[in-house]
Motif scaffolding. Structure first.
Motif, PDB file in Angstrom:
ATOM      1  N   PHE A  65     131.155 -39.311 -14.042  1.00 30.74           N
ATOM      2  CA  PHE A  65     130.668 -39.199 -12.670  1.00 30.74           C
ATOM      3  C   PHE A  65     129.894 -37.897 -12.478  1.00 30.74           C
ATOM      4  CE2 PHE A  65     134.348 -42.084 -11.480  1.00 30.74           C
ATOM      5  CZ  PHE A  65     133.539 -43.192 -11.333  1.00 30.74           C
ATOM      6  N   TYR A  66     130.376 -36.816 -13.081  1.00 31.44           N
ATOM      7  CA  TYR A  66     129.680 -35.532 -12.956  1.00 31.44           C
ATOM      8  C   TYR A  66     128.306 -35.602 -13.604  1.00 31.44           C
ATOM      9  CZ  TYR A  66     134.362 -33.740 -11.897  1.00 31.44           C
ATOM     10  OH  TYR A  66     135.590 -33.530 -11.367  1.00 31.44           O
ATOM     11  N   ILE A  67     128.217 -36.235 -14.756  1.00 36.77           N
ATOM     12  CA  ILE A  67     126.931 -36.334 -15.460  1.00 36.77           C
ATOM     13  C   ILE A  67     125.949 -37.194 -14.661  1.00 36.77           C
ATOM     14  CG2 ILE A  67     125.819 -37.294 -17.515  1.00 36.77           C
ATOM     15  CD1 ILE A  67     128.282 -36.375 -19.092  1.00 36.77           C
ATOM     16  N   ILE A  68     126.414 -38.297 -14.114  1.00 36.48           N
ATOM     17  CA  ILE A  68     125.526 -39.159 -13.333  1.00 36.48           C
ATOM     18  C   ILE A  68     125.054 -38.442 -12.072  1.00 36.48           C
ATOM     19  CG2 ILE A  68     125.446 -41.289 -11.963  1.00 36.48           C
ATOM     20  CD1 ILE A  68     127.264 -42.527 -14.126  1.00 36.48           C
ATOM     21  N   ALA A  69     125.935 -37.707 -11.402  1.00 34.37           N
ATOM     22  CA  ALA A  69     125.527 -36.953 -10.214  1.00 34.37           C
ATOM     23  C   ALA A  69     124.517 -35.877 -10.571  1.00 34.37           C
ATOM     24  CB  ALA A  69     126.750 -36.338  -9.544  1.00 34.37           C
ATOM     25  N   TYR A  70     124.737 -35.189 -11.685  1.00 35.95           N
ATOM     26  CA  TYR A  70     123.795 -34.168 -12.148  1.00 35.95           C
ATOM     27  C   TYR A  70     122.431 -34.790 -12.452  1.00 35.95           C
ATOM     28  CZ  TYR A  70     121.631 -30.683 -15.163  1.00 35.95           C
ATOM     29  OH  TYR A  70     120.753 -29.801 -15.722  1.00 35.95           O
ATOM     30  N   ALA A  71     122.438 -35.924 -13.115  1.00 35.26           N
ATOM     31  CA  ALA A  71     121.179 -36.596 -13.453  1.00 35.26           C
ATOM     32  C   ALA A  71     120.451 -37.052 -12.193  1.00 35.26           C
ATOM     33  CB  ALA A  71     121.450 -37.783 -14.373  1.00 35.26           C
ATOM     34  N   GLY A  72     121.174 -37.491 -11.189  1.00 32.90           N
ATOM     35  CA  GLY A  72     120.542 -37.882  -9.930  1.00 32.90           C
ATOM     36  C   GLY A  72     119.874 -36.698  -9.242  1.00 32.90           C
ATOM     37  N   GLU A  73     120.529 -35.534  -9.282  1.00 27.15           N
ATOM     38  CA  GLU A  73     119.928 -34.334  -8.693  1.00 27.15           C
ATOM     39  C   GLU A  73     118.705 -33.876  -9.469  1.00 27.15           C
ATOM     40  OE1 GLU A  73     120.627 -32.837  -5.801  1.00 27.15           O
ATOM     41  OE2 GLU A  73     121.984 -34.526  -5.495  1.00 27.15           O
ATOM     42  N   VAL A  74     118.778 -33.937 -10.806  1.00 25.01           N
ATOM     43  CA  VAL A  74     117.614 -33.574 -11.618  1.00 25.01           C
ATOM     44  C   VAL A  74     116.462 -34.527 -11.315  1.00 25.01           C
ATOM     45  CG1 VAL A  74     116.736 -33.471 -13.990  1.00 25.01           C
ATOM     46  CG2 VAL A  74     118.946 -32.463 -13.428  1.00 25.01           C
ATOM     47  N   ASN A  75     116.764 -35.804 -11.149  1.00 23.53           N
ATOM     48  CA  ASN A  75     115.735 -36.790 -10.832  1.00 23.53           C
ATOM     49  C   ASN A  75     115.057 -36.462  -9.508  1.00 23.53           C
ATOM     50  OD1 ASN A  75     114.214 -39.203 -11.082  1.00 23.53           O
ATOM     51  ND2 ASN A  75     115.675 -40.239  -9.743  1.00 23.53           N
ATOM     52  N   GLN A  76     115.827 -36.071  -8.504  1.00 19.93           N
ATOM     53  CA  GLN A  76     115.241 -35.714  -7.213  1.00 19.93           C
ATOM     54  C   GLN A  76     114.413 -34.439  -7.319  1.00 19.93           C
ATOM     55  OE1 GLN A  76     118.225 -35.611  -4.182  1.00 19.93           O
ATOM     56  NE2 GLN A  76     118.301 -37.836  -3.990  1.00 19.93           N
ATOM     57  N   LEU A  77     114.870 -33.477  -8.122  1.00 18.28           N
ATOM     58  CA  LEU A  77     114.103 -32.246  -8.301  1.00 18.28           C
ATOM     59  C   LEU A  77     112.771 -32.510  -8.993  1.00 18.28           C
ATOM     60  CD1 LEU A  77     116.854 -29.682  -9.328  1.00 18.28           C
ATOM     61  CD2 LEU A  77     115.543 -29.708  -7.228  1.00 18.28           C
ATOM     62  N   MET A  78     112.740 -33.516  -9.848  1.00 12.07           N
ATOM     63  CA  MET A  78     111.513 -33.876 -10.552  1.00 12.07           C
ATOM     64  C   MET A  78     110.607 -34.774  -9.717  1.00 12.07           C
ATOM     65  SD  MET A  78     111.593 -32.406 -13.389  1.00 12.07           S
ATOM     66  CE  MET A  78     112.626 -31.698 -14.627  1.00 12.07           C
ATOM     67  N   GLY A  79     110.986 -35.067  -8.481  1.00  8.75           N
ATOM     68  CA  GLY A  79     110.149 -35.867  -7.592  1.00  8.75           C
ATOM     69  C   GLY A  79     110.431 -37.348  -7.636  1.00  8.75           C
ATOM     70  N   GLY A  80     111.506 -37.754  -8.265  1.00  5.99           N
ATOM     71  CA  GLY A  80     111.844 -39.176  -8.348  1.00  5.99           C
ATOM     72  C   GLY A  80     112.570 -39.657  -7.108  1.00  5.99           C
ATOM     73  N   THR A  81     112.806 -40.947  -7.051  1.00  3.81           N
ATOM     74  CA  THR A  81     113.561 -41.548  -5.952  1.00  3.81           C
ATOM     75  C   THR A  81     114.862 -42.110  -6.508  1.00  3.81           C
ATOM     76  OG1 THR A  81     112.543 -43.707  -6.261  1.00  3.81           O
ATOM     77  CG2 THR A  81     111.426 -42.179  -4.764  1.00  3.81           C
ATOM     78  N   ASP A  82     115.710 -42.570  -5.589  1.00  2.00           N
ATOM     79  CA  ASP A  82     116.975 -43.163  -6.020  1.00  2.00           C
ATOM     80  C   ASP A  82     116.776 -44.487  -6.739  1.00  2.00           C
ATOM     81  OD1 ASP A  82     118.483 -41.084  -5.059  1.00  2.00           O
ATOM     82  OD2 ASP A  82     118.784 -42.000  -3.087  1.00  2.00           O
ATOM     83  N   ALA A  83     115.610 -45.106  -6.584  1.00  2.00           N
ATOM     84  CA  ALA A  83     115.323 -46.380  -7.242  1.00  2.00           C
ATOM     85  C   ALA A  83     114.948 -46.201  -8.711  1.00  2.00           C
ATOM     86  CB  ALA A  83     114.204 -47.108  -6.505  1.00  2.00           C
ATOM     87  N   ASP A  84     114.723 -44.975  -9.144  1.00  4.56           N
ATOM     88  CA  ASP A  84     114.353 -44.713 -10.540  1.00  4.56           C
ATOM     89  C   ASP A  84     115.599 -44.704 -11.432  1.00  4.56           C
ATOM     90  OD1 ASP A  84     111.737 -44.412  -9.726  1.00  4.56           O
ATOM     91  OD2 ASP A  84     111.918 -42.235  -9.495  1.00  4.56           O
TER      92      ASP A  84
END
Length: 93
Positions: A65-84
């Motif tokens: 769960f920690y890794i998935i949450a971290y990856a979601g935050e990195v995705n948002q920092l890179m300009g991605g959306t939750d659909a990515d």
């Protein structure tokens, strides 16, 4: 009244848990092993082994769960959306 009783019961449970952990922790020096060693010394090897396995499983699931949450935050920092979804999976791996 029901909510106050639930908070009171929760507070009593937390207090008893903290006091029992403090009593176990101060019952001599720990040689090593961390939480598992403390639990097995206090409850015996059979029950301590069962608790240790559950403790290991909970930590294993928790880290995912920690890794998935971290990856979601990195995705948002890179300009991605939750659909990515694929980008999040790539960041997590």
């Amino acid at each position: 009244v029901g909510v106050l009783a639930m908070f009171g019961l929760a507070g009593l449970t937390v207090l008893l848990t903290v006091l029992s952990i403090a009593a176990i922790s101060t019952n001599g020096t720990m040689k090593g092993g961390g939480a598992y060693y403390m639990i097995s010394r206090a409850l015996g090897p059979e029950f301590g082994g069962a608790v240790g396995l559950v403790f290991f499983a909970a930590n294993s699931v928790g880290i995912t769960f920690y890794i998935i949450a971290y990856a979601g935050e990195v995705n948002q920092l890179m300009g991605g959306t939750d659909a990515d979804v694929w980008a999040i999976r790539a960041y997590a791996s």
